[in-house]
Enzyme design. Structure first.
Site, short mmCIF file in Angstrom:
data_model
loop_
_atom_site.label_atom_id
_atom_site.label_comp_id
_atom_site.label_asym_id
_atom_site.label_seq_id
_atom_site.Cartn_x
_atom_site.Cartn_y
_atom_site.Cartn_z
N ASN A 6 0.87 -1.18 0.00
CA ASN A 6 0.00 0.00 0.00
C ASN A 6 0.91 1.23 0.00
O ASN A 6 1.57 1.52 0.99
CB ASN A 6 -0.89 -0.04 1.26
CG ASN A 6 -1.77 1.19 1.39
OD1 ASN A 6 -1.80 2.04 0.50
ND2 ASN A 6 -2.48 1.28 2.50
N LYS A 8 0.05 4.30 0.01
CA LYS A 8 -0.54 5.44 0.74
C LYS A 8 -0.24 6.71 -0.06
O LYS A 8 -0.39 6.72 -1.27
CB LYS A 8 -0.01 5.48 2.17
CG LYS A 8 -0.22 4.15 2.89
CD LYS A 8 0.09 4.20 4.36
CE LYS A 8 -0.15 2.83 4.98
NZ LYS A 8 0.01 2.80 6.42
N HIS A 90 -9.57 1.01 5.14
CA HIS A 90 -8.26 1.19 5.77
C HIS A 90 -8.40 2.10 6.99
O HIS A 90 -9.17 3.06 6.98
CB HIS A 90 -7.25 1.78 4.78
CG HIS A 90 -5.86 1.69 5.30
ND1 HIS A 90 -5.35 2.59 6.20
CD2 HIS A 90 -4.88 0.77 5.07
CE1 HIS A 90 -4.11 2.23 6.51
NE2 HIS A 90 -3.80 1.14 5.83
N GLU A 92 -6.64 4.39 8.11
CA GLU A 92 -6.38 5.82 7.87
C GLU A 92 -7.63 6.50 7.27
O GLU A 92 -7.89 7.67 7.54
CB GLU A 92 -5.14 5.99 6.97
CG GLU A 92 -3.88 5.74 7.79
CD GLU A 92 -2.72 5.15 7.03
OE1 GLU A 92 -2.71 5.20 5.79
OE2 GLU A 92 -1.79 4.62 7.68
N GLU A 159 -5.27 -5.24 10.39
CA GLU A 159 -4.20 -4.27 10.61
C GLU A 159 -4.45 -3.50 11.91
O GLU A 159 -5.19 -2.51 11.92
CB GLU A 159 -4.16 -3.26 9.47
CG GLU A 159 -3.94 -3.87 8.10
CD GLU A 159 -3.38 -2.85 7.11
OE1 GLU A 159 -2.26 -3.07 6.65
OE2 GLU A 159 -4.05 -1.84 6.81
N GLY A 165 2.63 1.92 10.85
CA GLY A 165 3.55 3.05 10.71
C GLY A 165 4.34 3.36 11.96
O GLY A 165 4.98 4.39 12.06
N SER A 195 3.56 -2.54 10.30
CA SER A 195 5.02 -2.61 10.49
C SER A 195 5.62 -3.94 10.04
O SER A 195 6.55 -4.46 10.68
CB SER A 195 5.39 -2.30 11.94
OG SER A 195 5.00 -0.96 12.25
#
Ligand code: 13P
Length: 236
Positions: A6, A8, A90, A92, A159, A165, A195
């Site tokens: 991904n 991002k 996701h 985010e 996730e 991150g 990670s």
């Protein structure tokens, strides 16, 4: 195994092309048996001339064909490149952009109707993890509300938000325990994300219910991403 990247908000149109070329060369020359996925930013979407086992997908889209939705892309923009794979839910999108479960479910239903392969993301924040496994499972199950789990083109990515991150992956024991619970409801392939890097890929891929990884930071470097694919190949 499924090894997915991904991007991002990273990489440009030109660096994505370079990346895809290097990735393709690696996959072909190594004879890799892995299913590889790449999710570039919307500005870098294209038809990439890559080996069949490499799939390009979109990170996000609004559940419409086209219309007045400033800043969003819809089906028309995705169709231009013949893309049929999308990431939905996701963390985010959920936590930074405020996407509700209802919106995630709406996107899911729309792209399911369009026959897309969907990588649907779930995962708990730190404060839920601190409450123990029961709270974790409840939270993740709540993110499956309104999602048709029998869809044959579904892949689920677990996730944990606190591992994304941060450089600190969930432990093998935490992933294993959580995936064992998720497996009770989810028959689709299960990926772990948070990670993942070359140094922990092998131990994560060895987890019984884990069918692959969804990688952010470490995958932005094509050599590191290829290294992770090679690790999966070595495991057979
Ligand atoms: P990191 O690998 O940077 O933790 O990101 C994981 C992720 O969010 C993939 O979708």
């Amino acid at each position: 195994m499924i090894i997915a990247s991904n991007f991002k908000t990273n990489h440009t149109r030109s660096s994505t092309h370079e990346y895809m070329q290097k990735l393709d060369t690696f996959v072909r020359e190594s004879g890799s048996a892995q299913r590889v996925m790449v999710f570039p930013p919307a500005t870098a979407l294209d038809r990439f001339d890559t080996a069949e086992q490499i799939t390009t997908g979109v990170q996000n889209a609004y559940p419409v064909e086209k219309g007045s939705f400033t800043g969003e892309i819809g089906l028309e923009q995705i169709d231009e490149f013949g893309l049929k794979t999308i990431l939905i839910g996701h963390s985010e999108r959920r936590h930074i952009f405020g996407e509700t479960q209802a919106l995630c479910a709406k996107k899911y239903a729309f792209f399911q109707e369009q026959g897309f392969e969907i990588v649907y993301c779930i995962g708990e924040p730190r404060e839920v993890r601190e409450q123990g496994i029961e709270a974790v499972v409840d939270y993740n199950f709540a993110q499956l509300e309104g999602i048709d789990l029998s869809y044959e083109k579904l892949i689920v990515a677990y996730e944990p938000v606190w591992a994304i991150g941060t450089g600190l992956s969930a432990s093998v024991e935490q992933i294993d325990e959580t995936m064992t619970h998720l497996r009770k409801k989810i028959k689709a392939p299960l990926l772990y994300g948070g990670s993942v890097k070359p140094a922990n890929t092998e131990e994560i891929l060895k987890i019984a219910d884990c069918d692959g990884v969804l990688v952010g930071t470490a995958s932005w470097d094509v050599e590191a991403f290829c290294e992770m694919i090679a690790i999966a190949d070595k495991l057979g």
